[in-house]
Structure formats: C-alpha cells, structure tokens
Design an enzyme around this catalytic site. Structure first.
Site, PDB file in Angstrom:
ATOM      1  N   LYS A  33      -1.064   8.359 -14.284  1.00 41.96           N
ATOM      2  CA  LYS A  33      -0.340   9.439 -14.956  1.00 41.96           C
ATOM      3  C   LYS A  33      -1.132   9.908 -16.176  1.00 41.96           C
ATOM      4  O   LYS A  33      -1.350  11.105 -16.356  1.00 41.96           O
ATOM      5  CB  LYS A  33       1.038   8.931 -15.364  1.00 41.96           C
ATOM      6  CG  LYS A  33       2.048  10.003 -15.639  1.00 41.96           C
ATOM      7  CD  LYS A  33       3.397   9.386 -16.028  1.00 41.96           C
ATOM      8  CE  LYS A  33       4.202   8.920 -14.844  1.00 41.96           C
ATOM      9  NZ  LYS A  33       5.346   8.074 -15.241  1.00 41.96           N
ATOM     10  N   ARG A 103       6.618   6.983 -21.347  1.00 41.75           N
ATOM     11  CA  ARG A 103       6.536   6.902 -19.880  1.00 41.75           C
ATOM     12  C   ARG A 103       5.542   5.829 -19.461  1.00 41.75           C
ATOM     13  O   ARG A 103       4.480   5.698 -20.040  1.00 41.75           O
ATOM     14  CB  ARG A 103       6.074   8.242 -19.309  1.00 41.75           C
ATOM     15  CG  ARG A 103       6.672   9.426 -19.989  1.00 41.75           C
ATOM     16  CD  ARG A 103       6.008  10.733 -19.589  1.00 41.75           C
ATOM     17  NE  ARG A 103       6.155  11.031 -18.168  1.00 41.75           N
ATOM     18  CZ  ARG A 103       5.574  12.065 -17.582  1.00 41.75           C
ATOM     19  NH1 ARG A 103       4.772  12.867 -18.266  1.00 41.75           N
ATOM     20  NH2 ARG A 103       5.749  12.276 -16.297  1.00 41.75           N
ATOM     21  N   GLY A 112       9.308   5.417  -9.346  1.00 46.00           N
ATOM     22  CA  GLY A 112      10.611   4.919  -9.770  1.00 46.00           C
ATOM     23  C   GLY A 112      10.618   3.470 -10.208  1.00 46.00           C
ATOM     24  O   GLY A 112      11.662   2.909 -10.479  1.00 46.00           O
ATOM     25  N   MET A 114       9.186   2.056 -12.890  1.00 48.40           N
ATOM     26  CA  MET A 114       9.293   1.771 -14.317  1.00 48.40           C
ATOM     27  C   MET A 114      10.093   2.857 -15.008  1.00 48.40           C
ATOM     28  O   MET A 114      10.330   3.911 -14.466  1.00 48.40           O
ATOM     29  CB  MET A 114       7.901   1.686 -14.894  1.00 48.40           C
ATOM     30  CG  MET A 114       7.113   0.733 -14.050  1.00 48.40           C
ATOM     31  SD  MET A 114       6.165  -0.327 -15.011  1.00 48.40           S
ATOM     32  CE  MET A 114       4.869  -0.575 -13.843  1.00 48.40           C
ATOM     33  N   ARG A 355      -0.168  14.001  -9.120  1.00 50.05           N
ATOM     34  CA  ARG A 355      -0.847  12.869  -8.472  1.00 50.05           C
ATOM     35  C   ARG A 355      -1.004  13.243  -7.009  1.00 50.05           C
ATOM     36  O   ARG A 355      -0.332  14.146  -6.508  1.00 50.05           O
ATOM     37  CB  ARG A 355      -0.033  11.583  -8.600  1.00 50.05           C
ATOM     38  CG  ARG A 355       1.329  11.726  -7.975  1.00 50.05           C
ATOM     39  CD  ARG A 355       2.168  10.481  -8.165  1.00 50.05           C
ATOM     40  NE  ARG A 355       3.556  10.818  -7.865  1.00 50.05           N
ATOM     41  CZ  ARG A 355       4.614  10.209  -8.366  1.00 50.05           C
ATOM     42  NH1 ARG A 355       4.458   9.228  -9.206  1.00 50.05           N
ATOM     43  NH2 ARG A 355       5.823  10.571  -8.034  1.00 50.05           N
ATOM     44  N   HIS A 473      14.862   8.787  -4.443  1.00 50.35           N
ATOM     45  CA  HIS A 473      14.146   7.518  -4.303  1.00 50.35           C
ATOM     46  C   HIS A 473      13.981   7.130  -2.841  1.00 50.35           C
ATOM     47  O   HIS A 473      12.883   6.820  -2.378  1.00 50.35           O
ATOM     48  CB  HIS A 473      14.918   6.424  -5.057  1.00 50.35           C
ATOM     49  CG  HIS A 473      14.291   5.078  -4.951  1.00 50.35           C
ATOM     50  ND1 HIS A 473      14.707   4.155  -4.020  1.00 50.35           N
ATOM     51  CD2 HIS A 473      13.258   4.519  -5.620  1.00 50.35           C
ATOM     52  CE1 HIS A 473      13.963   3.064  -4.138  1.00 50.35           C
ATOM     53  NE2 HIS A 473      13.079   3.264  -5.111  1.00 50.35           N
ATOM     54  N   SER A 783     -16.844 -13.382  22.250  1.00 49.25           N
ATOM     55  CA  SER A 783     -15.749 -12.603  21.710  1.00 49.25           C
ATOM     56  C   SER A 783     -15.099 -13.456  20.630  1.00 49.25           C
ATOM     57  O   SER A 783     -14.684 -14.584  20.887  1.00 49.25           O
ATOM     58  CB  SER A 783     -14.741 -12.281  22.806  1.00 49.25           C
ATOM     59  OG  SER A 783     -13.655 -11.590  22.253  1.00 49.25           O
ATOM     60  N   CYS A 850     -11.521 -10.121  19.453  1.00 48.80           N
ATOM     61  CA  CYS A 850     -10.281  -9.865  20.179  1.00 48.80           C
ATOM     62  C   CYS A 850      -9.069 -10.446  19.467  1.00 48.80           C
ATOM     63  O   CYS A 850      -7.979 -10.454  20.013  1.00 48.80           O
ATOM     64  CB  CYS A 850     -10.374 -10.408  21.592  1.00 48.80           C
ATOM     65  SG  CYS A 850     -10.575 -12.190  21.643  1.00 48.80           S
ATOM     66  N   TYR A 870     -18.083  -4.185  19.686  1.00 56.62           N
ATOM     67  CA  TYR A 870     -16.779  -3.557  19.868  1.00 56.62           C
ATOM     68  C   TYR A 870     -15.684  -4.373  19.187  1.00 56.62           C
ATOM     69  O   TYR A 870     -15.881  -5.535  18.842  1.00 56.62           O
ATOM     70  CB  TYR A 870     -16.456  -3.397  21.366  1.00 56.62           C
ATOM     71  CG  TYR A 870     -16.222  -4.711  22.087  1.00 56.62           C
ATOM     72  CD1 TYR A 870     -14.960  -5.316  22.077  1.00 56.62           C
ATOM     73  CD2 TYR A 870     -17.258  -5.355  22.767  1.00 56.62           C
ATOM     74  CE1 TYR A 870     -14.746  -6.521  22.713  1.00 56.62           C
ATOM     75  CE2 TYR A 870     -17.048  -6.560  23.416  1.00 56.62           C
ATOM     76  CZ  TYR A 870     -15.789  -7.143  23.382  1.00 56.62           C
ATOM     77  OH  TYR A 870     -15.578  -8.342  24.009  1.00 56.62           O
TER      78      TYR A 870
HETATM   79  P1  ADP Z   1       8.501   8.465 -13.055  1.00 55.81           P
HETATM   80  O1  ADP Z   1       7.224   7.728 -13.037  1.00 55.81           O
HETATM   81  O2  ADP Z   1       9.687   7.638 -12.706  1.00 55.81           O
HETATM   82  O3  ADP Z   1       8.419   9.760 -12.327  1.00 55.81           O
HETATM   83  P2  ADP Z   1       8.108   9.924 -15.475  1.00 55.81           P
HETATM   84  O4  ADP Z   1       7.409   9.252 -16.585  1.00 55.81           O
HETATM   85  O5  ADP Z   1       7.297  10.861 -14.673  1.00 55.81           O
HETATM   86  O6  ADP Z   1       8.781   8.815 -14.577  1.00 55.81           O
HETATM   87  O7  ADP Z   1       9.346  10.665 -16.089  1.00 55.81           O
HETATM   88  C1  ADP Z   1      10.375  11.161 -15.311  1.00 55.81           C
HETATM   89  C2  ADP Z   1      10.737  12.564 -15.707  1.00 55.81           C
HETATM   90  O8  ADP Z   1      11.047  12.663 -17.062  1.00 55.81           O
HETATM   91  C3  ADP Z   1       9.615  13.548 -15.522  1.00 55.81           C
HETATM   92  O9  ADP Z   1       9.540  14.005 -14.228  1.00 55.81           O
HETATM   93  C4  ADP Z   1      10.030  14.660 -16.431  1.00 55.81           C
HETATM   94  O10 ADP Z   1      10.902  15.530 -15.788  1.00 55.81           O
HETATM   95  C5  ADP Z   1      10.728  13.951 -17.538  1.00 55.81           C
HETATM   96  N1  ADP Z   1       9.827  13.877 -18.688  1.00 55.81           N
HETATM   97  C6  ADP Z   1       8.958  12.895 -18.991  1.00 55.81           C
HETATM   98  N2  ADP Z   1       8.284  13.201 -20.119  1.00 55.81           N
HETATM   99  C7  ADP Z   1       8.742  14.398 -20.536  1.00 55.81           C
HETATM  100  C8  ADP Z   1       8.426  15.265 -21.619  1.00 55.81           C
HETATM  101  N3  ADP Z   1       7.499  14.941 -22.511  1.00 55.81           N
HETATM  102  N4  ADP Z   1       9.103  16.417 -21.725  1.00 55.81           N
HETATM  103  C9  ADP Z   1      10.044  16.736 -20.819  1.00 55.81           C
HETATM  104  N5  ADP Z   1      10.388  15.977 -19.777  1.00 55.81           N
HETATM  105  C10 ADP Z   1       9.742  14.810 -19.624  1.00 55.81           C
HETATM  106 MG    MG Z   2       7.110  11.067 -12.616  1.00 53.76          MG
END
Ligand code: ADP
Ligand code: MG
Ligand code: MG
Length: 894
Positions: A33, A103, A112, A114, A355, A473, A783, A850, A870
């Site tokens: 990220k 984040r 999802g 963390m 990503r 999720h 083999s 094999c 092979y």
């Molecule tokens: P995950 O890895 O679970 O997707 P993120 O770190 O991407 O978690 O955060 C989830 C959501 O939180 C992002 O998709 C975004 O919508 C919102 N978010 C995170 N940082 C910001 C920010 N600086 N400003 C606005 N929204 C944010």
């Molecule tokens: Mg995200």
C-alpha cells in the site's frame, strides 16, 4: 523541511508534494500500500499526502518485547510537521484541524486482515475546529463518532456491538432508518454516548491528545500483524518470510461531506470474467469502509454518470470521466489490472489505494490474452502473468444448462465468484471446518463473512451470503481462491442459532442440500447436475503459447482408458504412470487377487494369476488404444500385499466360499502377512523377487496386449517400470525375467517383428538415487517417484504426516507440505544427483517424474532446471503443467 536520512536507518517514508521517498520497488520495506501510494503520487495522481512507517519497525517492535524502535515517534512527529505544512492544517487544531487515517499494509496484500482507523486527530476541541473549517456540523460530529468507534474497536478492543447498541438507541429516538437520516443533534448525542461506552469498557476517557492517539494507533497496527485472523490468512495463503506490516499515516479526505461526495472501490477490468470494462461500486455521502462493510448497498460504477448533486448537475459524469482516465493511466503504468480505492470530496477525486487486482483463473487467462493483443504486455509476460495453478478453475464443471432450465431458482444474489457448488448448509465457519473435515460437502451460509471466517470459507464447497456486494469480504476472498460464491442474496433469512434458512417461504436446515451458481448468482434447492467445461479460445491461445516455449514433455498419471482419454484431450503426451494395483480392486477381480495372495504354494498362485491375466490384458488394450502412438509407462504391482487382504470376518467368509479355503486358514494367513511397517516392507520389486510369477503374469498381459493392438494397427508403446528398486541387482534380476517373458510371449504368439518395449525403474529409494550410475546400467529410463522419495528422505510417513505437519507449518519448520511441493533443497539434491549419475552411465536415458509433484508449478520449475525430459501429473493438472513448464523456461532460460 525535514531532511531525508541515510538509507538503512530511515523509519519513515514521506509521500506528497513536499517530497516522495518511496516507490513501487520498495514493497518489502514500506508494504504494498505504502509503495503504491508513493508511486501514484510520483506519477501525478491525486493522492492525499502522508507517510509510511517501515515493516522493519514492526519487526523491531516484536524483537524488542513490543516496544517501538528508538526515535520512531520523533520521526513521526517530524513527518506530521511536514504534513501540516503541506496541507496548511494543524494536528489537533481548533480552527482547521489536520486529520489522518492510520492504515496497515504488508508487502503482500491481505484484504481485510488488518484494521484501519479514520479521522484520527479529532478531539473535543478539534471537532469544533472541523465545524468551523467546513461549515458542516453534521459531518464533523459524524467523523468524530466514527473515530471513537473505530479507535475503541481497533485499539482498545471494545466490542463493536456496544457501539452499535448505542447507535440503535439514537436512531430509534430520531426515528431514523438509515445512518444518514440521523440529524446533527443526534450525532452530537451519539458522540457523548460513544464516549460513555468507551469509558465503561476501557475504564479511561477517550484520549484527547492527537499524538497519543497516533502512537497507540500505530501500535495497534503492529499488533494486528499477529492477530489470529492475520495468522490464519498467511497460513492458508502460504505467506512466509515477511517482516511485518508497514503503517501508513495519511491525511484524510472526506466522502461523507454531502451529496457531492462519496467513496468507492473498483477494478480496472472485471475480476470474475476478465472483460475489459471498468468494474466496481460506489456510495454517495459515505466514508471509507462503508462500501465493503455491507451496511448500505452500493451502486455499480456504471451508474455513476447519472449521479447529480444539487450543487453540481454533472458531477457524476465528471467523476466517471476522470476515473476512466485514471484507469488508462494506471494500466499503462503497472501493465496489469488494478484494484483501486477512491474517495470524492466535494467533487474532487482522490486515489487512496491501488494494487494488482486479484482475479479468477478465467479472468487471468482472458486479461493476459487481451493485454497482449492490446500490446500492453508481450506474449512472454502474458504467459508469466497467469498463476498456473489457477487454471484448475477453468477445468471445473458448471451446472448443466438443461437441468437449470427445469428448475426455478429459489432466489438470485450477486455472481460474486464463478463456479458451481452444492452441499449441505453450514451456519458457522467452525461448523464448516468440522463437517468438511469429516468428508461432507458444505455450503457456508452467512449474513456476511469476516476475516475470522476464512478457515470455514476455505473448507466449504461454496459460500453464500445474504448481504454484502461484489467487493464484500466474501466476494474478494472467494475470488482470490477461485471458490464459488454468491453474495448479497437478500431474500434469504438466516437463523444461525436455529440452524436454518428461510427463502421464499421454504425452509432449509443443515441436512438440506442447495446448489449455488457463482457465475449467475442463482441459488437452487437440491443438487443440480453439472457438465464439463468448454475451453475458451483464450485458453487455447495460452496453451499454444505455452507449448511453443516449454522444454519439458507433459505426461499424465492414468489407470483407466477414460482418464487416459481425458488427459490426452488436455494435451498429455503420454502416460508417465499407469498404476496396475487399482485394476485389481473390482469385485470380480479382487477375489482372484486374494486367492493368489492366500496361496501358500506356487502352483496355486499361478492358477489364480491365470484368472487375472485376461482382465489385465483387456485393461492395457483399452489404455493403449486411448493413447495410441504415445508412450505408456506401466508400473508393476507396488503396494504391500496385505492391502488386498480381507481383514473383516464378512469378507473372509466370502473368500472362503469362493476359494474353498477354510476361514481359519485365511485368518492365519492374514496374520502371517501382517507387517509392522508395510510401506517399508514386502512391496514393490520385492514382491516380484519372492513371487516372480506375479511379474510374469503382468508382463505377459502387457506384451499380449501390445501384440494384439499392433495387429489392429493400434500403435502401442508400453514402457515397463519396476518400482522400489534400491540396488542394481534387484533390477538386473527382474529385467532378465521381464525380457525372457517378452520373448516367450512373442514365440507363443508367433510374433516375428521387433517389440520396442522399454524397461526402466522408479527412483524412489534414496539408495537408488545415490547409486544411480549403477542402476542406469540396467534401466532404459528413470522415473522419479517423489512421493516415496520424499517419505524416505525425510523419514515422514506420508499417511501419518497430518498428526504433526500443521505444527511444522505454523512453527515454520517447514515452509510447505513437502508432499505437495518438492523439497528442492533436500530431496531435490537426490534427484539432481541421480540425473547426473544416470546420464553419465547412459547419456540418452529417459528421465521423468511421476510423483504428485509433477503437477505442482514450483516443483515443475525445479524439474526443468535439473533437466528432466518430462513431468507426469493427474489429468486435470495437465494444462497447469504445460503452462508451468513454459513459465519455467521463461524464468530460467534453457
Ligand atoms: P484495507 O486494507 O482493509 O482496504 P485501507 O487502509 O485501505 O484498509 O482503508 C480502508 C478504507 O478507508 C479505504 O478504502 C478508504 O476508503 C478509507 N480511507 C483510508 N485512508 C483514508 C484517508 N486518508 N482519507 C479518506 N479515506 C480513507
Ligand atoms: Mg484498502
Ligand atoms: Mg512409490
């Protein structure tokens, strides 16, 4: 302005207009990220500025008994200052406060797994500042209540439910259906209520100092790296060797500022089918996680152009156009499909994440082909882009359209992850795990899934949810695995405690079977018939490319004409392992087999074998016919004889009736044949050494079948494989008998021509590998039987390994199950040595593998590097092996 520190010691990497320290190559250090946020900033995309704390800090945090590395918070404070300068806002300010998100983000994406905290920096003073700066009181208090909730939940582990309860009360008081219907005064009350909840469960006040909030939030992210759900996810995905998670601190932008704001997630192409069409969902007037959480149902991005705000009638069209431009820019830059998160604040678009998008096997194939056509990538990149193992998904059956026509679906949800699955209902992840473990096929039904459920989702045949969208999720995780999923089937009422669902007036319990179609979203009662897949044009293209590049031959492991035919259709170029023991298990045969084993004298044994001969011959004729013109390696009888014996009273009686041998005698003989370590006992070539008549019967059947086929102009090409050889003398003896038998049959059948039957051995005992130069003098081919070779090299019984393997994996003593993926460091050395020694004796000796490993992409790569001719694998893995072999050539060179 803060100065950049020398490389190696830098703990904080800034991204923004002031400067950008990281780039996309630094995923190990600053996480996926963080690296991509820096990268997007550099290529001029609108990214709110921020900074990333390295994965090394997380590593040190754990090494250091959960203490921050020295100076980290000083560096963080310095970065915050830079951020304040760049944004013109101040952390904790009462006129124009800077708010940030905290984040997580490891080197590999763990969707999802963390927790993210939004709106950090708000307190009783700065919330007033936010009101003043934005003129939007409702918004400011909405942001504050979200912070207290997320912070309480993530940092202090206050259960989310307590906040929900408080919110429900307020909603009721103001007669509000939706979160968005609660008026400003309600939100102010909610902030007070949330603070009470916080205090009640943490025995502390909600922290008012922004730097303190930030420090604890950073620590919470570090901690989440070792949460149960994160550990579970890494185990299932086989992720090892990472340092930890990075922490991203980023200035906030707001999607919840009114009708001209919003937030969304999207893929630059369809991740289920691969279609080149922007694909995703957005929500107007919402913040962050609202889209994924399934609280409100989002709209598809296709509908964005219709979005009108009172202040701006064309806002939707403008935003959509801008997103399309960003799609092109991102794909050009990353040369792959991107999975993005964005937020719109008062008509201005911000990018919050990108990503490489997870995709199904079918999508991977289509995307690779189309991107090659668009000249975005070249053919070789396209081949390397498709995870070979994911091709299995394209080979899986789908529901029979004819059967579907007759059945009305119970309901239709979202086609979240393609596939066809049926099973009995399981209502919790644990239940799914247990019942799947006991061999049941289950469909996991949940309102929505959460990261805690991943084990159960993995065990289930399919996943069905009643809320949540295409990017929920359940959908994201299922697609990543290629598991069938129908999401958001809202008509289904789930009674988790009562273990039943109700849909359209019908009730189903854990005993009932339902079928779900992940390609259409349909849900049916009962078990729907399935049909085999049709290969798409893109699949054929990929296979053609693969065949052009690969050096390894691809054979299959098949014991029946049907399997042989299927494998041939998938592109197999021969049979690398035809096991003969399976041929003895059918009811009318097993009786003669038992008769043979129970016999104490050779004549009786020969008499029984004589009855088996015609069956064997017929089997071989069928297989030779299916594989005409292609080599068929037939392994002589291998398992310990006791596997064929009647162990219970009932079958002993049956044998007695059929053979006239008294039951008591059978019992004694069964006891006599008992072995303490059967897999190291009387099996493989050892059987033929003591009972050569078994070998004679099998070789006779092979030779007769060959001559019969040749007579019918079927080009049979058998290769006789003698298993479990440990010394050259075993092989020499058995080779001599084999050759004599072939000659005998030829004479008896009056066959004059040349019969080019190769005679070789399996290399599966370490001693055979060590003395491969000697063994090669008697072998036309080797083999590698890597299942037994792994068993004997590690000394792990492959039938009992599950009693300790899970611990070995979780302790990272082993990185993966060595029976699934070849241990190249240890077992691989034996293979490499045998290849070298074998070729020294006989440069033209044919070499193959094999074991199960023949269909595992990583093992195939190894086979390529040591120069095997092979690999042989199960029919459904043949396309995987073709692709993996091509990838090996491209990655390794010649
Ligand atoms: P995950 O890895 O679970 O997707 P993120 O770190 O991407 O978690 O955060 C989830 C959501 O939180 C992002 O998709 C975004 O919508 C919102 N978010 C995170 N940082 C910001 C920010 N600086 N400003 C606005 N929204 C944010
Ligand atoms: Mg995200
Ligand atoms: Mg073996």
């Amino acid at each position: 302005m803060a100065k950049k520190k020398p490389a190696g010691s830098q703990m904080v990497y800034y991204f923004g207009k002031t400067r950008t320290d990281g780039d996309t190559t630094m995923k190990q250090l600053i996480g996926g990220k963080g690296a991509n946020l820096a990268d997007m900033t550099s290529i001029g995309l609108p990214v709110p500025p921020g900074f990333t704390i390295t994965t090394e800090c997380c590593d040190q945090y754990y090494q250091n008994k959960q203490k921050f590395p020295k100076g980290l918070m000083d560096d963080v404070a310095e970065a915050v200052k830079t951020l304040e300068k760049e944004t013109g806002k101040k952390f904790g300010d009462n006129s124009n406060p800077l708010l940030v998100s905290v984040r997580s983000g490891a080197a590999l994406s763990m969707p999802g797994m963390m927790n993210t905290i939004l709106n950090l920096g708000l307190n009783d003073e700065s919330v007033v500042g936010l009101v003043n700066a934005t003129g939007n009181e409702r918004f400011a208090y909405d942001a504050y209540r979200r912070l207290i909730n997320m912070y309480g939940d993530v940092v202090m582990e206050v259960h989310h439910e307590y906040f929900e309860e408080a919110f429900a009360k307020i909603k009721k008081k103001y007669n509000a259906k939706d979160d968005n219907d609660v008026p400003t005064e309600g939100l102010i009350e909610l902030v007070h209520a949330y603070k009470e909840v916080y205090k009640k469960h943490t025995k502390q006040d909600f922290p008012q100092k922004p730097m303190e909030q930030l420090e604890l939030a950073i620590e919470a992210v570090f901690k989440s790296w070792n949460s149960d759900k994160a550990i579970s996810y890494r185990r299932i995905e086989g992720i090892t060797g990472l340092k930890g998670t990075a922490v991203n601190v980023q200035s906030m932008v707001f999607g919840n500022m009114g009708d001209d704001s919003g937030t969304g997630v999207a893929f630059t192409r369809n991740p289920s089918t691969g279609e080149n069409k922007f694909y995703g969902e957005f929500l107007i007037n919402a913040q962050g996680e609202d889209v994924v959480a399934g609280i409100r149902t989002p709209q598809p991005v296709d509908e964005m152009p219709k979005w009108k705000a009172p202040t701006d009638k064309t806002i939707g069209k403008k935003m959509h156009d801008e997103l399309m431009k960003i799609k092109t820019k991102l794909e050009k830059h990353y040369k792959d499909v991107q999975d993005i998160e964005f937020t719109i604040e008062k008509g201005k678009l911000y990018m919050l994440q990108t990503r490489n998008g997870k995709r199904t096997g079918a999508a991977a194939v289509r995307i690779a082909c189309e991107m090659a056509k668009e000249k975005l990538i070249d053919e070789k990149t396209a081949i390397l882009r498709i995870p070979a193992g994911d091709l299995t998904q394209l080979l899986l059956p789908s529901f029979d359209p004819a059967a579907k026509k007759k059945e009305k679906p119970l309901t239709i949800g979202l086609p979240a992850s393609p596939g066809a699955a049926f099973g009995k209902l399981a209502f919790s992840a644990d239940e799914a795990v247990d019942r799947a473990h006991d061999g049941e096929k289950v469909i996991l039904v949940r309102k929505e899934t959460s990261p805690e459920d991943v084990d159960g989702m993995h065990s289930a045949a399919g996943i069905l949810t009643s809320t949540g969208g295409m990017t929920s999720h359940a959908a994201v995780v299922a697609r990543g695995w290629g598991k069938c999923c129908v999401a958001g089937a809202g008509a289904i009422e789930i009674d988790e405690k009562g273990k039943k669902i109700k849909v359209n007036g019908k009730t189903f319990t854990h005993k009932d079977v339902i079928s779900i179609d992940g390609s259409t979203g349909e849900v049916f009662a009962g078990e729907m018939a399935t049909v085999s897949p049709k290969m798409s044009g893109d699949f054929e293209t990929v296979m053609k490319w693969a065949d052009k590049h690969r050096k390894l031959g691809i054979r299959t492991n098949a014991d029946s004409p049907e399997d042989a035919k299927r494998a041939r259709d998938f592109g197999a170029e021969g049979i690398g392992l035809c096991r003969t023991e399976h041929m003895f298990f059918e009811p009318e045969r097993i009786i003669h087999m038992r008769e043979m084993i129970l016999a104490e004298e050779k004549p009786a044994r020969e008499a029984a074998l004589k009855k088996l001969l015609p069956y064997q011959r017929k089997d071989f004729e069928g297989i030779f016919k299916a594989m005409a013109g292609l080599p068929v390696t037939i392994r002589l009888l291998d398992p310990p004889l006791h596997e064929f014996l009647p162990h219970d009273a009932k079958s002993q009686e049956e044998v007695s009736k059929a053979t006239g041998i008294p039951v008591a005698k059978i019992k004694t003989r069964v006891a006599q044949l008992h072995e303490h370590n059967p897999m190291l006992g009387h099996r493989g070539c050892r059987l033929s050494v003591t009972y050569p008549e078994i070998l004679v019967m099998q070789v006779t059947a092979i030779t007769e079948a060959t001559i019969n086929c040749l007579g019918k102009k079927i080009d049979a090409k058998p290769e006789i494989m003698i298993p479990l050889v440990g010394t050259v003398k075993e092989l020499a003896m058995l080779r001599r008998i084999t050759e004599e038998t072939i000659e005998d049959v030829k004479t008896k059948k009056g066959f004059k021509g040349n019969l080019p039957i190769l005679i070789g051995t399996m290399i599966e005992i370490p001693r055979a590998a060590l003395t491969a130069d000697e063994v090669a003098t008697e072998a036309d081919f080797f083999s590698f039987g890597t299942n037994d070779l792994t068993q004997m090299t590690f000394g792990y019984s492959r039938d009992d390994i599950n009693s300790f393997l899970p611990d070995y994996l979780s302790e990272e003593i082993l990185e993966r199950d060595p029976f699934q993926s070849l241990d190249t460091t240890g077992v691989g050395q034996l293979v490499a040595m045998a290849v070298e020694k074998g070729r020294k004796t006989k440069p033209k000796i044919k070499l193959g593998i094999c074991g199960e490993h023949g269909g595992d992409p990583a093992s195939i790569f190894f086979c390529h590097t040591v120069g095997l001719d092979y690999v042989s694998c199960s029919p459904f893995r043949v396309p995987i092996a073709r692709l993996a072999a091509a990838q090996a050539t491209l990655k390794h060179g010649k």
